[in-house]
Enzyme design. Structure first.
Site, PDB file in Angstrom:
ATOM      1  N   SER A 195       0.827  -1.212   0.000  1.00  0.00           N
ATOM      2  CA  SER A 195       0.000   0.000   0.000  1.00  0.00           C
ATOM      3  C   SER A 195       0.860   1.260   0.000  1.00  0.00           C
ATOM      4  CB  SER A 195      -0.971  -0.028   1.183  1.00  0.00           C
ATOM      5  OG  SER A 195      -1.853   1.070   1.146  1.00  0.00           O
ATOM      6  N   HIS A 219      -8.542   0.678   1.804  1.00  0.00           N
ATOM      7  CA  HIS A 219      -8.723  -0.239   0.678  1.00  0.00           C
ATOM      8  C   HIS A 219     -10.126  -0.845   0.625  1.00  0.00           C
ATOM      9  CE1 HIS A 219      -4.526   0.349  -0.091  1.00  0.00           C
ATOM     10  NE2 HIS A 219      -4.250  -0.023   1.140  1.00  0.00           N
TER      11      HIS A 219
END
Length: 310
Positions: free
Chosen positions: A90, A197
């Site tokens: 990420s 997310h």
């Protein structure tokens, strides 16, 4: 040996990280450049004497600067380091793209400052969280998430760990259903500020889409494998992928498998606090040699062991 370089993601941070490296001129200069670009005092954030690392908007530039500073030290001391590919979890994709010279450092840290603020705002708007699902039976876990209106799979980290995200109430219900159905060995609620997310971050995603219009990317000099599409970043697609990344699942385990199959890596080097990514690497392929740099002592030992790359 071909190495996959792994860059830590948000959640790995800890107060005081990197402070023992501040005496290194290269590391210190990286932090100075990052501080100027992000208009923040990165050293102060790393020390986190007032809990700065509890806030998303501060964690992101601080953690990226820490990882990138170590990478620059490695470039100086081990210029022949056989980096065959990179993966960041990420947030870790940003220092990876900067390390691969796809994203300029000044532009990168200015972008991270804004990304952190967008995500902080989204986290503050809706009470949400994440939970790690250990040794999951994947299809039943996905089915339970699909049955709940505000719970989603957020991270496919390895064959032995998923992370689900959603509202506080939704995650509570999901945890109860997972335990009742025995769809996993354990479910652990994580101490995070938001369900990253997942669609709860669609607002932040739209802000990033507008912000990324002003950012230039180059073709990475080392392949950087995207968490979102499980393929290398390409110049023309990078902005669109980074925008999507905020609100769709990550696929770190598949990224590692990609490096094994396509870049023929035989080992990994995790750069950043903790050894979470090394643990995932072992779960993906126990045959990988796993190394890690977090402290000055870690760094010195790594350089001594691999003097052949100097």
């Amino acid at each position: 040996m071909q190495l996959g370089i792994l860059f830590s993601g948000q959640g790995a941070q800890k107060p005081g990280m990197g402070c023992d490296l501040l005496a290194d001129e290269t590391f210190s200069k990286t932090l100075e450049q990052a501080s100027e670009a992000a208009e923040l005092d990165i050293v102060k954030l790393l020390k986190s004497e007032n809990g700065e690392l509890n806030q998303t908007r501060y964690v992101q530039p601080a953690l990226a600067a820490f990882s990138l500073g170590i990478w620059h030290m490695l470039q100086r001391d081990l210029p022949n380091l056989p980096a065959a590919g990179m993966v960041g979890l990420s947030l870790g994709e940003y220092p990876a793209l900067m390390a691969a010279e796809s994203l300029a450092i000044d532009a990168g840290f200015a972008l991270l400052k804004d990304r952190g603020q967008y995500m902080q705002k989204a986290a503050d708007e809706v009470a949400s969280t994440l939970a790690a699902v250990i040794d999951p039976d994947i299809e039943p876990v996905e089915k339970i998430c699909a049955q709940l209106p505000d719970v989603w799979v957020a991270n496919y980290n390895s064959p032995r760990q998923l992370v689900i995200g959603g509202t506080q109430a939704g995650i509570k219900e999901a945890v109860e259903r997972l335990k009742a159905s025995q769809a996993a060995k354990r479910v652990i609620k994580l101490n995070v500020s938001g369900a990253f997310h997942t669609p709860l971050f669609d607002g932040a995603r739209q802000q990033m889409k507008a912000r990324l219009c002003d950012v230039e990317f180059s073709q990475p000099k080392v392949p950087v494998i995207s968490n979102t599409i499980v393929a290398p970043f390409q110049t023309k697609e990078t902005a669109a992928i980074l925008e999507r990344q905020l609100a769709v699942p990550t696929h770190f385990g598949q990224d590692l498998q990609y490096l094994i199959e396509h870049q023929k890596i035989e080992g990994t080097l995790e750069i950043g606090p903790g050894k979470t990514l090394s643990k995932f690497a072992k779960q993906v392929d126990a045959g990988l040699k796993r190394e890690h740099i977090e402290t000055r002592l870690d760094y010195e030992n790594f350089v001594k062991e691999h003097v052949q790359w100097s």
